[in-house]
Scaffold this motif. Structure first.
Motif, PDB file in Angstrom:
ATOM      1  N   TRP A  67       0.785  -1.181  -0.181  1.00  0.00           N
ATOM      2  CA  TRP A  67      -0.098   0.084   0.183  1.00  0.00           C
ATOM      3  C   TRP A  67       1.022   1.194  -0.198  1.00  0.00           C
ATOM      4  O   TRP A  67       1.995   1.280   0.312  1.00  0.00           O
ATOM      5  N   GLU A  68       0.385   2.338  -0.554  1.00  0.00           N
ATOM      6  CA  GLU A  68       1.009   3.512  -0.668  1.00  0.00           C
ATOM      7  C   GLU A  68       0.220   4.587  -0.326  1.00  0.00           C
ATOM      8  O   GLU A  68      -1.152   4.657  -0.933  1.00  0.00           O
ATOM      9  N   ILE A  69       0.492   5.498   0.490  1.00  0.00           N
ATOM     10  CA  ILE A  69      -0.282   6.895   0.654  1.00  0.00           C
ATOM     11  C   ILE A  69      -0.175   7.794  -0.397  1.00  0.00           C
ATOM     12  O   ILE A  69       1.213   8.194  -0.640  1.00  0.00           O
ATOM     13  N   LEU A  70      -1.442   8.137  -1.093  1.00  0.00           N
ATOM     14  CA  LEU A  70      -0.966   9.232  -2.207  1.00  0.00           C
ATOM     15  C   LEU A  70      -1.018  10.616  -1.756  1.00  0.00           C
ATOM     16  O   LEU A  70      -0.168  11.466  -2.244  1.00  0.00           O
ATOM     17  N   ASP A  71      -1.916  10.865  -0.978  1.00  0.00           N
ATOM     18  CA  ASP A  71      -2.111  12.082  -0.220  1.00  0.00           C
ATOM     19  C   ASP A  71      -3.003  11.674   1.160  1.00  0.00           C
ATOM     20  O   ASP A  71      -3.544  10.733   1.212  1.00  0.00           O
ATOM     21  N   GLU A  72      -3.386  12.854   1.573  1.00  0.00           N
ATOM     22  CA  GLU A  72      -4.403  12.711   2.939  1.00  0.00           C
ATOM     23  C   GLU A  72      -5.560  11.992   2.795  1.00  0.00           C
ATOM     24  O   GLU A  72      -6.063  11.065   3.725  1.00  0.00           O
ATOM     25  N   TYR A  73      -6.147  11.804   1.522  1.00  0.00           N
ATOM     26  CA  TYR A  73      -7.317  11.079   1.313  1.00  0.00           C
ATOM     27  C   TYR A  73      -7.053   9.939   0.357  1.00  0.00           C
ATOM     28  O   TYR A  73      -8.130   9.716  -0.108  1.00  0.00           O
ATOM     29  N   HIS A  74      -5.810   9.867  -0.187  1.00  0.00           N
ATOM     30  CA  HIS A  74      -6.044   8.972  -1.417  1.00  0.00           C
ATOM     31  C   HIS A  74      -4.836   7.633  -0.966  1.00  0.00           C
ATOM     32  O   HIS A  74      -3.692   7.968  -0.547  1.00  0.00           O
ATOM     33  N   LEU A  75      -5.261   6.395  -1.448  1.00  0.00           N
ATOM     34  CA  LEU A  75      -4.655   5.449  -1.105  1.00  0.00           C
ATOM     35  C   LEU A  75      -4.477   4.291  -2.374  1.00  0.00           C
ATOM     36  O   LEU A  75      -5.610   4.355  -3.050  1.00  0.00           O
ATOM     37  N   ARG A  76      -3.264   3.921  -2.431  1.00  0.00           N
ATOM     38  CA  ARG A  76      -3.289   2.995  -3.654  1.00  0.00           C
ATOM     39  C   ARG A  76      -2.808   1.555  -2.879  1.00  0.00           C
ATOM     40  O   ARG A  76      -1.656   1.369  -2.241  1.00  0.00           O
ATOM     41  N   LEU A  77      -3.366   0.320  -3.365  1.00  0.00           N
ATOM     42  CA  LEU A  77      -3.291  -0.814  -2.821  1.00  0.00           C
ATOM     43  C   LEU A  77      -2.844  -1.906  -3.918  1.00  0.00           C
ATOM     44  O   LEU A  77      -3.537  -1.670  -4.855  1.00  0.00           O
ATOM     45  N   SER A  78      -1.763  -2.810  -3.729  1.00  0.00           N
ATOM     46  CA  SER A  78      -1.789  -3.785  -4.732  1.00  0.00           C
ATOM     47  C   SER A  78      -1.689  -5.245  -4.097  1.00  0.00           C
ATOM     48  O   SER A  78      -0.966  -5.248  -3.058  1.00  0.00           O
ATOM     49  N   PHE A  79      -2.118  -6.134  -4.758  1.00  0.00           N
ATOM     50  CA  PHE A  79      -2.211  -7.383  -4.080  1.00  0.00           C
ATOM     51  C   PHE A  79      -1.901  -8.474  -5.379  1.00  0.00           C
ATOM     52  O   PHE A  79      -2.007  -8.449  -6.544  1.00  0.00           O
ATOM     53  N   PHE A  80      -1.037  -9.362  -4.919  1.00  0.00           N
ATOM     54  CA  PHE A  80      -0.823 -10.586  -6.040  1.00  0.00           C
ATOM     55  C   PHE A  80      -0.932 -11.763  -5.228  1.00  0.00           C
ATOM     56  O   PHE A  80      -0.519 -12.165  -4.292  1.00  0.00           O
ATOM     57  N   VAL A  81      -2.073 -12.629  -5.921  1.00  0.00           N
ATOM     58  CA  VAL A  81      -2.244 -14.059  -5.381  1.00  0.00           C
ATOM     59  C   VAL A  81      -1.837 -14.894  -6.358  1.00  0.00           C
ATOM     60  O   VAL A  81      -2.130 -15.036  -7.698  1.00  0.00           O
ATOM     61  N   PRO A  82      -1.023 -15.950  -5.815  1.00  0.00           N
ATOM     62  CA  PRO A  82      -0.512 -16.961  -6.840  1.00  0.00           C
ATOM     63  C   PRO A  82      -1.384 -17.961  -7.505  1.00  0.00           C
ATOM     64  O   PRO A  82      -2.376 -18.341  -6.804  1.00  0.00           O
ATOM     65  N   PHE A  83      -0.836 -18.797  -8.403  1.00  0.00           N
ATOM     66  CA  PHE A  83      -1.642 -19.767  -8.895  1.00  0.00           C
ATOM     67  C   PHE A  83      -1.836 -20.534  -7.749  1.00  0.00           C
ATOM     68  O   PHE A  83      -1.104 -21.060  -7.092  1.00  0.00           O
ATOM     69  N   GLY A  84      -3.160 -21.430  -7.632  1.00  0.00           N
ATOM     70  CA  GLY A  84      -3.520 -22.132  -6.677  1.00  0.00           C
ATOM     71  C   GLY A  84      -3.795 -21.656  -5.299  1.00  0.00           C
ATOM     72  O   GLY A  84      -4.287 -21.931  -4.393  1.00  0.00           O
ATOM     73  N   GLY A  85      -3.488 -20.235  -5.264  1.00  0.00           N
ATOM     74  CA  GLY A  85      -3.895 -19.503  -3.740  1.00  0.00           C
ATOM     75  C   GLY A  85      -5.300 -18.754  -3.956  1.00  0.00           C
ATOM     76  O   GLY A  85      -6.132 -18.823  -4.882  1.00  0.00           O
ATOM     77  N   MET A  86      -5.545 -18.086  -2.899  1.00  0.00           N
ATOM     78  CA  MET A  86      -6.621 -17.304  -2.567  1.00  0.00           C
ATOM     79  C   MET A  86      -6.529 -16.420  -1.529  1.00  0.00           C
ATOM     80  O   MET A  86      -5.775 -16.687  -0.550  1.00  0.00           O
ATOM     81  N   ALA A  87      -7.185 -15.157  -1.642  1.00  0.00           N
ATOM     82  CA  ALA A  87      -6.988 -14.306  -0.499  1.00  0.00           C
ATOM     83  C   ALA A  87      -8.402 -13.638  -0.314  1.00  0.00           C
ATOM     84  O   ALA A  87      -9.239 -13.315  -1.167  1.00  0.00           O
ATOM     85  N   GLU A  88      -8.474 -13.446   1.119  1.00  0.00           N
ATOM     86  CA  GLU A  88      -9.964 -12.745   1.592  1.00  0.00           C
ATOM     87  C   GLU A  88      -9.089 -11.404   2.063  1.00  0.00           C
ATOM     88  O   GLU A  88      -8.504 -11.323   3.129  1.00  0.00           O
TER      89      GLU A  88
END
Ligand code: BGC
Length: 867
Positions: free
Chosen positions: A793-814
């Motif tokens: 995650w990265e704070i872009l400014d006081e009210y903006h956020l960017r998040l990235s996720f990577f889930v591998p083959f065979g995996g799953m995320a909640e």
């Protein structure tokens, strides 16, 4: 699509390890699909895989995280194996051919244990000359030398391992190593085995370091078998016997604690005579220890001359390992190197190593040499150099030793000090993963303290693949317990010490369960089940009706800062009986879960009931009618929240916050409370406090030591005082990984990647990051048995956020998103979570809160709470 990371028992192409029922694991990469539909594992004795001795056929139930094959294996066989995977995108791929080779297993040894006349002083080299008359197909050396050994062929070291045959419960079993010496044997020549003292024969351990005696019988001994298979199919076995030769080397002394002394003015060889060993030794078994190697090399950052005239090299990093140095001094000149962790008043210092001399002494024969010790290691950052006429820093190399534990975790934040803290914990693992998970690598201790090991075990598994490393340690726990009716000694191997304590001995249940959680391999629970059960049964016997377990001595919240009254100030302020009871109930609960997992229904029921009963007793004995905890410490309140022990949960939260408030939001926790601290605060949605504790730069706190220039994790919150003086010398290591357990929290709560118990081995994860203005960004990568997960995650400014996720083959995320507005969240979530299938995801949004106010290191919420 490719199949990679193929491992057997979590090891890549292992030679001569204990196998049992082999457990296979692998990863699928570059697939268009998202999951495996079926797979097939084949084992063959031939590399071309034409004839197989085991074949699963295509099956749906082959788990890439851990598949245990029910196959009978034979001694000294190289087995080749492949796995073929089919995916839901209709792809099919087969792995490269992998292998594993069994050791001698149940085969009798033709080689005999041999020894020499001298017990002390110049270290012996046992040797034999080999000539070959026929073409060789393969040759293996099976060898164990005690205390420690290094083998050479024609003067060249065989393999690249250090401190073989490693450190284990020598009363119960001895490990031998297997080396492929085919190429060396083709040429013929001299096989030499140099012996040193090490853990077995040198002074080591609590009792023995004082009386300067070794734990085991004081003789050097070696057993070896060279088995040569010729091209014509004949086999020749040459074992150690009286016909071998011995000479004494110019190494006069070696000790894990004290270092080495070499005297090259002694004659090159002093011949001796070989005898057969008379004593009966414990059984030889295939190795479990993973190799200890020089994993990194560092050059000095600085050379300095102190006010008193000493020459000191600064490596710039506190490490554990050895060194290599080029020297060329006149005959008779004595060179002495001394190793220390810190300078005091600008001078070399080593008093915190207590009785460990941690030196290297060399008397020159007038020739040029490259010196590198064989049978010791040092925990050091600074080297004091004496006797070298012209010290050239570039002639010195610091050789970092640690076990093969491949790196799996990468973590970076936008905060420089926190990044250094993470690095310090990583160095803490490297420095204390030299075959045994030790408390510290420098002073006269360096032992496998169980409490320290369990506290750090989750962090260790995030940072590096620690499965095989711990597997051997756990095996040793069980070996020791068989001598003590289930009691788990505080240190493993125990070196005869039979003390135990709650939170320490509970490592027997906690570590196997953590390994199962992280690696999804049930075989570790099967291996350890008897040990786990023996520990809980042992406590149950001690406890009886009178609750005696809680009345005996326990180490408790070791090194906590809330000690009051008389007695050892290392003991924390939380009632040790309370801690002992909670750990006992928890171990019984872990045992019942392990029994359930393994299908031992009756045990599962019994220990679940026991655990529930114990928790009820704790609730009635340690809590008032209105839900207050009678032990009113940070650690006791954290345990209360963690195990849900009070009927007034909210009240306990408030009390905890209040306790922190009166303590200026500073921690007081020790070995029991600290690993729980930030995790539990986040579970209770008290993240503001968790970050305030992390980001606090004053004593006591993690960043205090970072600011004081620490490059590893200290043993004590105040190991070094603000003016730079070391606080005490009695027990003060600067490389103690226990408090490095904070890194587990950064992975699990800040980056948010959490393993899920119902899908062990990271088949599914929960990702729930917590954002902090002070950190600005976090990037985490976890190479898990189910593939590589990423969360950032990265704070872009006081009210903006960017998040990235990577889930591998065979995996799953909640996923649960931080500070997300209801409209966005509604779109994403199914039930409580945003469910992610394999793939790459990035999301940017306007946040609910002003991020500048979020977890910026200051606690504000407490004002709003009424007590
Ligand atoms: C060790 C610790 C250990 C403690 C328990 C110390 O000497 O270094 O880390 O857990 O003793 O008594």
């Amino acid at each position: 699509m490719r199949i990679v990371q193929c491992k057997m028992n979590h090891l890549k192409n292992p030679l001569g390890f204990q196998v049992g029922k082999p457990v296979f694991s692998y990863l699928v990469q570059d697939s268009k699909g998202s999951a495996q539909t079926e797979a097939r594992i084949k084992i063959s004795r031939c590399e071309d895989m034409k004839e197989t001795c085991f074949d699963t056929g295509f099956a749906e139930d082959i788990d890439s995280v851990a598949y245990e094959a029910n196959v009978e294996l034979y001694p000294r066989q190289r087995y080749y194996w492949t796995v073929t995977v089919r995916t839901d995108a209709g792809e099919e791929a087969t792995s490269d051919v992998n292998w594993f080779e069994t050791g001698k297993m149940y085969e009798a040894w033709k080689g005999k244990w041999i020894t020499c006349e001298d017990y002390f002083g110049q270290h012996p080299v046992f040797w034999k000359h080999f000539t070959v008359e026929k073409a060789i197909r393969r040759a293996r050396l099976y060898v164990c030398g005690l205390g420690l050994y290094e083998a050479f062929f024609n003067g060249k070291k065989i393999g690249d391992e250090f401190l073989t045959p490693y450190c284990n419960d020598y009363e119960k079993w001895l490990q031998y190593q297997t080396f492929d010496v085919t190429e060396q044997m083709k040429a013929g020549g001299i096989l030499e085995i140099l012996l040193g003292n090490g853990w077995y024969k040198g002074r080591f351990g609590f009792i023995n370091r004082v009386n300067n005696k070794s734990f085991c019988i004081n003789t050097w001994k070696v057993i070896a078998e060279l088995i040569i298979t010729y091209e014509d199919g004949c086999e020749e076995i040459v074992g150690t016997d009286e016909a071998w030769n011995v000479y004494y080397s110019r190494i006069k002394c070696s000790s894990i604690y004290d270092g080495e002394i070499w005297d090259f003015t002694l004659p090159m060889r002093k011949e001796g005579s070989v005898k057969l060993c008379e004593e009966t030794l414990p059984p030889l078994m295939e190795r479990l220890s993973v190799p200890v190697r020089i994993q990194e090399e560092l050059k000095p950052k600085e050379m300095m001359k102190t006010a008193s005239g000493d020459i000191i090299l600064d490596i710039g990093q506190n490490i554990a390992g050895i060194f290599r140095v080029k020297v060329h001094e006149p005959k008779g000149r004595k060179i002495r190197l001394q190793f220390g962790e810190i300078l005091q008043n600008g001078e070399f210092y080593r008093d915190n190593l207590r009785s460990a001399k941690a030196e290297f002494e060399f008397t020159s024969d007038g020739k040029a040499h490259i010196l590198q010790p064989h049978f010791t290691y040092y925990g050091y950052r600074y080297v004091k150099v004496e006797g070298i006429s012209q010290v050239e820093p570039q002639n010195f190399t610091a050789c970092v030793l640690y076990s093969d534990i491949p790196k799996t975790g990468t973590l970076q934040t936008g905060n420089r000090l926190v990044n250094r803290l993470i690095k310090n914990a990583e160095w803490g693992q490297k420095g204390n993963f030299i075959d045994v998970p030790t408390d510290c690598p420098q002073r006269d201790e360096r032992m496998g303290w169980t409490g320290d090991a369990q506290v750090f075990s989750k962090t260790a598994c995030f940072l590096r693949d620690s499965f095989a490393f711990y597997k051997k340690y756990l095996f040793d726990i069980w070996q020791e317990q068989q001598k003590t009716e289930g009691l788990v000694p505080n240190v493993i191997p125990s070196w005869g010490d039979r003390e135990t304590s709650s939170a320490w001995g509970d490592a027997a249940c906690i570590i196997p369960w953590n390994l199962y959680l992280f690696y999804g391999d049930k075989s570790i629970l099967r291996q350890q089940y008897s040990s786990m059960k023996a520990w809980v049964d042992y406590i149950e016997r001690c406890d009886g009706d009178k609750k005696l377990w809680r009345k005996k001595f326990h180490l408790g919240d070791w090194l906590a800062l809330d000690h009051h009254g008389e007695g050892d100030e290392a003991m924390g302020g939380t009632d040790t009986g309370f801690i002992a009871s909670v750990y006992y109930a928890n171990s019984a609960n872990i045992l019942s879960k392990a029994a359930e997992t393994l299908g031992y229904r009756d045990d599962a029921k019994y220990y679940k009931k026991l655990s529930e009963h114990l928790f009820l007793e704790i609730k009635s004995d340690y809590y008032t009618d209105d839900g207050n905890c009678k032990c009113d410490t940070q650690t006791a309140l954290l345990l209360t929240l963690h195990y849900g022990l009070s009927k007034e949960h909210e009240k306990i939260k408030k009390r905890l916050l209040e306790k922190f408030k009166v303590n200026q939001y500073k921690l007081q926790t020790g070995f029991v409370g600290t690993p729980l601290l930030c995790n539990q605060l986040c579970e209770e949605k008290m993240e503001e406090l968790a970050f305030a504790l992390l980001l606090n730069e004053e004593y006591p706190g993690w960043l205090y030591e970072v600011k004081m220039g620490a490059t590893t994790i200290w043993e004590r919150w105040n190991s070094v005082l603000p003016d730079g003086t070391i606080s005490s010398t009695g027990m003060n290591s600067l490389n103690h990984y226990a408090y490095g357990s904070i890194v587990e929290w950064i992975y699990q709560y800040v980056a948010g990647i959490r393993p899920v118990e119902k899908c062990p081995g990271f088949r599914m994860v929960r990702i729930e990051p917590i954002v902090s203005w002070e950190l600005q960004s976090v990037k985490a990568e976890c190479k898990t048995p189910a593939g590589t997960y990423r969360s950032s995650w990265e704070i872009l400014d006081e009210y903006h956020l960017r998040l990235s996720f990577f889930v591998p083959f065979g995996g799953m995320a909640e996923v649960v998103l931080p500070s997300v507005q209801e409209e966005i969240w509604k779109e994403k979530k199914e039930g409580e979570h945003w469910k992610l299938l394999p793939g790459d995801y990035t999301i940017e949004y306007r946040t609910r809160d002003n991020l500048r106010m979020l977890n910026c290191g200051i606690v504000t919420q407490s004002e709003a709470i009424e007590y």
